[in-house]
Design a protein around this motif. Structure first.
Motif, PDB file in Angstrom:
ATOM      1  N   PRO A 148     -39.601 -45.908  -3.561  1.00  0.00           N
ATOM      2  CA  PRO A 148     -39.981 -44.238  -2.973  1.00  0.00           C
ATOM      3  C   PRO A 148     -39.952 -43.304  -3.897  1.00  0.00           C
ATOM      4  N   ASN A 169     -38.595 -37.642  -1.955  1.00  0.00           N
ATOM      5  CA  ASN A 169     -38.953 -37.695  -0.772  1.00  0.00           C
ATOM      6  C   ASN A 169     -37.945 -36.951   0.100  1.00  0.00           C
ATOM      7  N   TYR A 171     -44.866 -36.952  10.629  1.00  0.00           N
ATOM      8  CA  TYR A 171     -44.783 -38.410  10.417  1.00  0.00           C
ATOM      9  C   TYR A 171     -46.075 -39.036  10.290  1.00  0.00           C
ATOM     10  N   ASN A 178     -46.676 -52.738   9.585  1.00  0.00           N
ATOM     11  CA  ASN A 178     -45.266 -52.580  10.002  1.00  0.00           C
ATOM     12  C   ASN A 178     -45.234 -54.236  10.562  1.00  0.00           C
ATOM     13  N   ARG A 198     -39.497 -52.565   9.613  1.00  0.00           N
ATOM     14  CA  ARG A 198     -40.146 -52.706   8.038  1.00  0.00           C
ATOM     15  C   ARG A 198     -41.616 -53.001   7.825  1.00  0.00           C
ATOM     16  N   CYS A 199     -42.179 -52.834   6.517  1.00  0.00           N
ATOM     17  CA  CYS A 199     -43.229 -52.982   5.717  1.00  0.00           C
ATOM     18  C   CYS A 199     -43.107 -54.127   5.544  1.00  0.00           C
ATOM     19  N   LEU A 236     -40.534 -52.624   2.004  1.00  0.00           N
ATOM     20  CA  LEU A 236     -39.856 -51.232   2.074  1.00  0.00           C
ATOM     21  C   LEU A 236     -39.764 -51.333   3.689  1.00  0.00           C
ATOM     22  N   PRO A 243     -35.737 -49.344   5.529  1.00  0.00           N
ATOM     23  CA  PRO A 243     -34.858 -48.302   6.068  1.00  0.00           C
ATOM     24  C   PRO A 243     -34.085 -48.494   5.207  1.00  0.00           C
ATOM     25  N   ASP A 282     -34.631 -42.789   6.464  1.00  0.00           N
ATOM     26  CA  ASP A 282     -35.459 -43.735   7.195  1.00  0.00           C
ATOM     27  C   ASP A 282     -34.400 -43.846   8.271  1.00  0.00           C
ATOM     28  N   THR A 339     -39.476 -47.312   8.823  1.00  0.00           N
ATOM     29  CA  THR A 339     -40.556 -46.911   7.971  1.00  0.00           C
ATOM     30  C   THR A 339     -41.617 -47.883   8.222  1.00  0.00           C
ATOM     31  N   TYR A 346     -45.563 -43.135   4.266  1.00  0.00           N
ATOM     32  CA  TYR A 346     -45.680 -43.161   5.391  1.00  0.00           C
ATOM     33  C   TYR A 346     -44.139 -42.083   6.453  1.00  0.00           C
ATOM     34  N   GLN A 360     -40.902 -41.505   8.440  1.00  0.00           N
ATOM     35  CA  GLN A 360     -39.076 -42.093   8.289  1.00  0.00           C
ATOM     36  C   GLN A 360     -38.685 -41.650   9.663  1.00  0.00           C
TER      37      GLN A 360
END
Length: 328
Positions: free
Chosen positions: A19, A23, A39, A232, A249-250, A272, A274, A279, A288, A304, A306
């Motif tokens: 990240p 950000n 977003y 996701n 989460r990703c 990825l 939060p 996040d 995320t 992405y 948040q």
């Protein structure tokens, strides 16, 4: 002609993504249409710039899609007016969550039309990113949650189009809840490959995507010939007071175009999750949510949302291996 990019340094999984320390890269502003939340962006490279098509809204939570440009992938200038706004009944409360692909001189934008009951995957096309032709909902009477948590009515989201033909047809992967596939002869009219009770990819019990999965970004064609897509996933926890806490989460999946209806591999842990204040706090906390991915100036940029409130980016240098999972 269609141009297909094969990324010589792309492997499954992509990463590691880190990240960006600056950000969020975009926040809500002023008292305009994007004053409350901003977003979930689509991303592409146009004329040596990164272009984001992002979702935003005011306090009324009626989403529009705006546009922003950057020469470094990190610092963006946005236009004052949205490029896509609600016009029809099926989208009267929002044009949401865009994904985009450029094929033969035309931009194909998939997005969610929201009427506060049904979420429907819709399609719009443009040759200049400004003037759009809307083609309406793609999969009426289809419920991508049917095998997970049935909506009881039409529900579909998240469509990513493969930028080249497979076996003579155009392909799309779509779905929130579970993931499905569809094909087309003209990129406008799409037919699901199965009924809504036969997903190609479902949530994984006990994992970070135990309660739902959703397609995230457009596919990347690796030098090994695999299609890699960011996804996701979510888990839901019922708290003592009866409220439900979600955690998005990703992940990543890989598909072999020789068997395009099967997921060949999935990332076992999220790349990825939060972590930061943004996040963890927002309109929908602990989120995320990735929708945009580009290769730009030698690096990967994954964009992405948040917590449905601000917009961020994670960056990966392909010269660095996937030894450590970004996000902890």
């Amino acid at each position: 002609m269609t141009t297909v990019s094969i990324f010589e340094d792309a492997r499954f999984p992509l990463g590691p993504f880190v990240p960006y320390e600056g950000n969020p890269i975009l926040r809500p502003k002023g008292d305009s249409w994007e004053s409350a939340n901003l977003y979930n962006p689509a991303a592409l490279v146009v004329d040596d710039e990164v272009v984001l098509l992002y979702r935003a809204h005011a306090e009324d939570i009626v989403s529009h899609i705006g546009i922003a440009r950057s020469r470094d992938g990190l610092h963006f200038e946005r236009e004052d007016a949205p490029i896509l706004s609600p016009e029809h009944d099926y989208e009267r409360y929002g044009c949401e969550d865009p994904r985009i692909v450029f094929i033969d001189g035309t931009y194909y934008l998939t997005y969610t039309g929201w009427d506060r009951r049904a979420a429907q995957l819709c399609l719009a096309t443009s040759t200049d990113l400004r003037d759009w032709t809307k083609h309406g909902p793609l999969f009426e009477d289809f419920d991508t949650f049917k095998t997970v948590d049935p909506r009881g009515h039409t529900w579909s989201k998240a469509g990513v189009i493969v930028p080249f033909r497979i076996d003579g047809l155009w392909w799309m992967y779509f779905g929130e809840g579970a993931i499905y596939w569809a094909t087309s002869e003209d990129l406008i009219h799409w037919t699901p490959g199965t009924s809504d009770d036969e997903p190609m990819y479902s949530p994984t019990p006990g994992s970070f995507d135990a309660d739902l999965v959703e397609i995230g970004t457009s596919p990347v064609l690796t030098d090994t010939g695999l299609l890699v897509m960011l996804t996701n996933g979510a888990t839901r926890t019922v708290l003592d007071d009866g409220t439900v806490e979600v955690d998005y989460r990703c992940g990543q999946i890989a598909i072999d175009p020789a068997e395009p209806t099967k997921v060949l591999a999935r990332l076992q842990e999220p790349w990825l999750r939060p972590q930061t204040f943004e996040d963890l706090h927002g309109l929908v906390s602990n989120v995320t949510f990735v929708e945009g991915l580009v290769k730009f100036q030698g690096r990967w940029f994954a964009y992405y949302g948040q917590s449905d409130t601000t917009l961020a980016v994670a960056v990966a240098d392909p010269r660095v291996g996937f030894g450590v999972r970004a996000g902890g």
